[in-house]
Write an enzyme that holds these catalytic residues in place. Structure first.
Site, mmCIF file in Angstrom:
data_model
loop_
_atom_site.group_PDB
_atom_site.id
_atom_site.type_symbol
_atom_site.label_atom_id
_atom_site.label_comp_id
_atom_site.label_asym_id
_atom_site.label_seq_id
_atom_site.Cartn_x
_atom_site.Cartn_y
_atom_site.Cartn_z
ATOM 1 N N HIS A 112 0.788 -1.358 0.038
ATOM 2 C CA HIS A 112 0.015 0.203 0.134
ATOM 3 C C HIS A 112 0.860 1.517 -0.356
ATOM 4 O O HIS A 112 1.739 1.276 1.058
ATOM 5 C CB HIS A 112 -1.089 0.192 1.110
ATOM 6 C CG HIS A 112 -1.877 -0.625 1.352
ATOM 7 N ND1 HIS A 112 -3.628 -0.449 1.557
ATOM 8 C CD2 HIS A 112 -2.326 -2.155 0.796
ATOM 9 C CE1 HIS A 112 -4.594 -1.317 1.130
ATOM 10 N NE2 HIS A 112 -3.704 -1.923 0.184
ATOM 11 N N TYR A 168 -9.755 5.959 6.848
ATOM 12 C CA TYR A 168 -9.560 6.241 8.615
ATOM 13 C C TYR A 168 -10.485 6.813 8.774
ATOM 14 O O TYR A 168 -9.960 8.230 7.877
ATOM 15 C CB TYR A 168 -8.521 6.308 8.696
ATOM 16 C CG TYR A 168 -7.178 5.303 9.090
ATOM 17 C CD1 TYR A 168 -6.644 4.682 8.398
ATOM 18 C CD2 TYR A 168 -7.329 4.627 10.414
ATOM 19 C CE1 TYR A 168 -5.558 3.895 8.688
ATOM 20 C CE2 TYR A 168 -6.187 3.983 10.860
ATOM 21 C CZ TYR A 168 -5.536 3.578 9.638
ATOM 22 O OH TYR A 168 -5.064 2.396 9.701
ATOM 23 N N PRO A 213 -4.613 0.112 18.232
ATOM 24 C CA PRO A 213 -4.600 -0.087 17.245
ATOM 25 C C PRO A 213 -5.185 1.313 15.821
ATOM 26 O O PRO A 213 -4.004 0.784 14.612
ATOM 27 C CB PRO A 213 -6.379 -1.186 17.275
ATOM 28 C CG PRO A 213 -6.850 -1.040 17.716
ATOM 29 C CD PRO A 213 -6.471 -0.078 18.863
ATOM 30 N N LYS A 269 0.259 -0.164 14.840
ATOM 31 C CA LYS A 269 1.743 -0.028 15.498
ATOM 32 C C LYS A 269 2.084 -1.365 16.244
ATOM 33 O O LYS A 269 3.204 -1.842 16.331
ATOM 34 C CB LYS A 269 1.732 1.324 16.135
ATOM 35 C CG LYS A 269 2.297 2.694 15.447
ATOM 36 C CD LYS A 269 3.274 2.484 14.052
ATOM 37 C CE LYS A 269 3.131 3.320 14.377
ATOM 38 N NZ LYS A 269 3.330 2.804 12.188
ATOM 39 N N TYR A 307 3.559 6.480 9.844
ATOM 40 C CA TYR A 307 2.063 5.027 9.209
ATOM 41 C C TYR A 307 3.727 4.220 9.140
ATOM 42 O O TYR A 307 3.292 2.885 9.315
ATOM 43 C CB TYR A 307 1.700 6.383 8.701
ATOM 44 C CG TYR A 307 0.673 5.073 8.513
ATOM 45 C CD1 TYR A 307 -0.499 4.732 10.165
ATOM 46 C CD2 TYR A 307 0.443 3.788 7.190
ATOM 47 C CE1 TYR A 307 -1.270 3.598 9.008
ATOM 48 C CE2 TYR A 307 -0.338 3.299 7.396
ATOM 49 C CZ TYR A 307 -1.231 2.975 8.387
ATOM 50 O OH TYR A 307 -2.624 2.275 8.072
HETATM 51 P P1 RFL Z 1 0.703 -11.552 21.740
HETATM 52 O O1 RFL Z 1 -0.491 -11.815 20.270
HETATM 53 O O2 RFL Z 1 -0.483 -11.581 22.592
HETATM 54 O O3 RFL Z 1 1.204 -12.812 22.206
HETATM 55 C C1 RFL Z 1 1.396 -13.709 23.185
HETATM 56 C C2 RFL Z 1 1.057 -14.876 24.278
HETATM 57 O O4 RFL Z 1 1.324 -15.106 24.867
HETATM 58 C C3 RFL Z 1 0.631 -16.258 24.880
HETATM 59 N N1 RFL Z 1 0.260 -16.363 26.770
HETATM 60 C C4 RFL Z 1 1.368 -17.149 26.909
HETATM 61 N N2 RFL Z 1 2.150 -18.550 26.970
HETATM 62 C C5 RFL Z 1 2.566 -19.656 28.379
HETATM 63 N N3 RFL Z 1 1.840 -18.786 29.166
HETATM 64 C C6 RFL Z 1 1.377 -17.645 29.547
HETATM 65 N N4 RFL Z 1 1.251 -17.563 30.949
HETATM 66 C C7 RFL Z 1 0.847 -16.813 29.090
HETATM 67 N N5 RFL Z 1 0.095 -15.249 28.713
HETATM 68 C C8 RFL Z 1 -0.374 -15.258 27.402
HETATM 69 C C9 RFL Z 1 -0.635 -15.989 24.268
HETATM 70 O O5 RFL Z 1 -1.883 -17.087 24.354
HETATM 71 C C10 RFL Z 1 -0.281 -15.508 22.633
HETATM 72 O O6 RFL Z 1 -0.420 -16.589 21.772
HETATM 73 O O7 RFL Z 1 1.854 -11.171 21.907
HETATM 74 P P2 RFL Z 1 2.800 -10.413 21.046
HETATM 75 O O8 RFL Z 1 3.358 -11.795 20.437
HETATM 76 O O9 RFL Z 1 4.092 -9.610 21.575
HETATM 77 O O10 RFL Z 1 1.894 -9.386 19.408
HETATM 78 C C11 RFL Z 1 1.686 -8.222 20.222
HETATM 79 C C12 RFL Z 1 1.326 -8.476 19.017
HETATM 80 O O11 RFL Z 1 -0.332 -9.179 18.617
HETATM 81 C C13 RFL Z 1 0.226 -6.712 18.945
HETATM 82 O O12 RFL Z 1 0.246 -6.321 19.509
HETATM 83 C C14 RFL Z 1 -0.940 -6.946 17.630
HETATM 84 O O13 RFL Z 1 -2.052 -7.598 17.541
HETATM 85 C C15 RFL Z 1 -1.337 -5.062 17.409
HETATM 86 N N6 RFL Z 1 -2.211 -4.953 16.286
HETATM 87 C C16 RFL Z 1 -2.174 -4.360 15.557
HETATM 88 N N7 RFL Z 1 -1.060 -4.280 15.493
HETATM 89 C C17 RFL Z 1 -0.045 -3.884 14.331
HETATM 90 O O14 RFL Z 1 1.433 -3.186 13.970
HETATM 91 N N8 RFL Z 1 -1.166 -3.592 13.323
HETATM 92 C C18 RFL Z 1 -2.239 -3.511 12.869
HETATM 93 O O15 RFL Z 1 -3.211 -2.854 12.378
HETATM 94 C C19 RFL Z 1 -3.208 -3.990 14.436
HETATM 95 N N9 RFL Z 1 -4.413 -3.880 14.583
HETATM 96 C C20 RFL Z 1 -4.782 -4.524 16.386
HETATM 97 C C21 RFL Z 1 -4.981 -4.467 15.581
HETATM 98 C C22 RFL Z 1 -4.465 -5.859 17.760
HETATM 99 C C23 RFL Z 1 -5.469 -5.855 17.849
HETATM 100 N N10 RFL Z 1 -6.896 -5.871 18.906
HETATM 101 C C24 RFL Z 1 -7.466 -7.469 18.958
HETATM 102 C C25 RFL Z 1 -6.458 -5.540 20.557
HETATM 103 C C26 RFL Z 1 -6.513 -4.440 15.709
HETATM 104 C C27 RFL Z 1 -6.518 -5.401 16.701
HETATM 105 C C28 RFL Z 1 -8.175 -5.121 16.642
HETATM 106 C C1 PHB Z 2 -6.380 -4.756 10.056
HETATM 107 O O1 PHB Z 2 -6.161 -4.768 8.716
HETATM 108 O O2 PHB Z 2 -6.921 -4.692 11.189
HETATM 109 C C2 PHB Z 2 -6.389 -2.872 10.702
HETATM 110 C C3 PHB Z 2 -5.457 -1.969 9.980
HETATM 111 C C4 PHB Z 2 -4.703 -1.100 10.352
HETATM 112 C C5 PHB Z 2 -5.623 -0.444 11.678
HETATM 113 C C6 PHB Z 2 -5.364 -1.143 12.533
HETATM 114 C C7 PHB Z 2 -6.359 -2.090 12.709
HETATM 115 O O3 PHB Z 2 -5.082 0.799 12.548
#
Ligand code: RFL
Ligand code: PHB
Length: 391
Positions: free
Chosen positions: A72, A201, A293, A297, A385
């Site tokens: 993108h 957005y 989110p 980041k 971004y």
């Molecule tokens: P995770 O993905 O939470 O993984 C942690 C893992 O640890 C396990 N765990 C355990 N294992 C053993 N013993 C325990 N006691 C444990 N407790 C937990 C869990 O089961 C899990 O498998 O953390 P990690 O690896 O640091 O990754 C971080 C990312 O997942 C998170 O920052 C992103 O998803 C945030 N996020 C976004 N980030 C972006 O860079 N770009 C995006 O577009 C973006 N969109 C988003 C997002 C997060 C969202 N939500 C739901 C919070 C959109 C959404 C809606």
């Molecule tokens: C997504 O595709 O889930 C997404 C994209 C951009 C964002 C957050 C989530 O800023």
């Protein structure tokens, strides 16, 4: 069992760290509370920065991302009923982002690990961390009713916001900073073509909306909802109607709807724990920090943390140098706080806040008008971004 690095958590940070360490010739074991299917079922991030793509390449898992991901070059900001494009590539000296789901990143990392015959212990219960203030830390867990112990040189706490690693640190050694926003995002994943080829957005009087995607045939949409909202209250029809009401007339007319594959509400929070290292325990990714989110980041910060950590550990084993591990926390936090600032700012600009009223809305619209018409302001948005450089 004995290993060099015990990694808690098989989310993107734990699995990417494991793969980077493997490439550097360092032995690691990953311990995860959930099953592989559960981990893959969590629909989260969608946007990868160049730095994250580079790390996935370095880890040897970038092939499918390059083949199937969607590069993108811009995003659209929608306010006062009209869309305005931010030329990310033109304003950032040629950088771009890749739309490729976190689920796919995780799947690629899992497959690479399995193909090399490397150990991941899924469904490990009651994980505990011991002696990380010594040179011989241990991780214990139970599986199938038996207690196991991993003895190691280092522990990497990659277990997310609710994990056990940060909770194992004596509370007087930890400083936390937190801001909880008074709303959440209701997200829907559906096999329908995206409403537009770039992300939209939207700032609207009814609240924020985001149109994102996973592929040319799969869309990911979000609408801002009150913090106390329950997902059970939202039928697919109610979601599509609300999303449509927040779009401009052209996008509203183009919106293709269909049954949801997944529907969930995520709360919005900013959180940082300092420092990120305690003796031989390192925190990485969501275990150490959370961003709302809006700035896309979270996953990218998790990737840059483990990029720093894998080089620090490689330096330790290869050159017997502590320099990398001693500066790990400070290096990460400099980048983390800049991403925290950007995510907080973009969240504040795009959402309806219950207590700021019409005045708040007018100020946001004025700032957005300035943003899309000022090269200085839109350059700042673009460079944040696409991702600030590693320091
Ligand atoms: P995770 O993905 O939470 O993984 C942690 C893992 O640890 C396990 N765990 C355990 N294992 C053993 N013993 C325990 N006691 C444990 N407790 C937990 C869990 O089961 C899990 O498998 O953390 P990690 O690896 O640091 O990754 C971080 C990312 O997942 C998170 O920052 C992103 O998803 C945030 N996020 C976004 N980030 C972006 O860079 N770009 C995006 O577009 C973006 N969109 C988003 C997002 C997060 C969202 N939500 C739901 C919070 C959109 C959404 C809606
Ligand atoms: C997504 O595709 O889930 C997404 C994209 C951009 C964002 C957050 C989530 O800023």
């Amino acid at each position: 069992m004995r290993t060099q690095v015990a990694i808690i958590g098989a989310g993107p940070s734990g699995l990417l760290l494991a793969q980077l360490l493997y490439k550097a010739g360092i032995d690691a074991v990953v311990v995860e509370r959930q099953s592989p299917d559960y981990v893959l079922g969590r629909i989260r991030a969608g946007v990868l920065e160049q730095i994250t793509m580079d790390l996935l390449d370095q880890a040897g898992v970038g092939q499918r991302m390059h083949a199937e991901g969607l590069p993108h070059h811009g995003i659209e900001l929608l306010f006062k009923g009209a869309r305005h494009r931010i030329d990310l590539q033109g304003l950032s000296g040629g950088k771009q982002v890749m739309v490729y789901g976190q689920t796919e990143v995780t799947r690629d990392l899992m497959q690479a690990r399995a193909a090399e015959g490397l150990t991941t212990i899924y469904e490990a219960r009651d994980v505990t961390l011991h002696d990380f203030d010594s040179t011989n830390p241990k991780v214990r867990y139970t599986k199938d009713g038996q207690t196991h112990e991993i003895s190691c040189d280092f522990i990497a706490g990659c277990d997310g916001y609710h994990g056990v690693s940060r909770a194992s640190v004596p509370q007087d050694k930890l400083h936390t900073y937190e801001k909880v926003y008074p709303f959440g995002w209701l997200g829907v994943l559906a096999d329908v073509p995206p409403v537009s080829h770039e992300l939209i957005y939207a700032n609207t009087p009814r609240g924020f909306a985001l149109c994102s995607m996973r592929s040319a045939t799969r869309s990911r949409y979000y609408v801002q909802v009150p913090m106390e909202e329950k997902v059970e209250n939202w039928s697919d029809d109610a979601f599509w109607n609300e999303l449509r009401s927040r779009l401009d007339p052209e996008a509203a007319a183009n919106l293709v709807t269909g049954p949801s594959l997944e529907k969930s509400i995520a709360p919005l929070r900013s959180f940082v724990a300092e420092p990120m290292r305690f003796g031989r325990l390192f925190l990485a990714g969501d275990a150490a920090h959370i961003v709302p989110p809006t700035g896309a980041k979270g996953l990218n910060l998790a990737a840059s943390d483990v990029g720093y950590l894998s080089s620090a550990l490689a330096e330790f084993y290869r050159e017997k140098s502590d320099v990398g591990i001693d500066s790990y926390s400070e290096r990460c936090l400099r980048r983390v706080w800049k991403a925290e600032r950007f995510s907080w700012w973009f969240t504040s600009l795009m959402h309806r806040f219950p207590d700021t009223g019409e005045f708040g809305q007018k100020i946001q619209e004025a700032e957005l008008d300035y943003l899309v018409n000022s090269t200085a302001a839109s350059t700042s948005l673009a460079e944040n971004y696409v991702g600030l450089p590693l320091v």
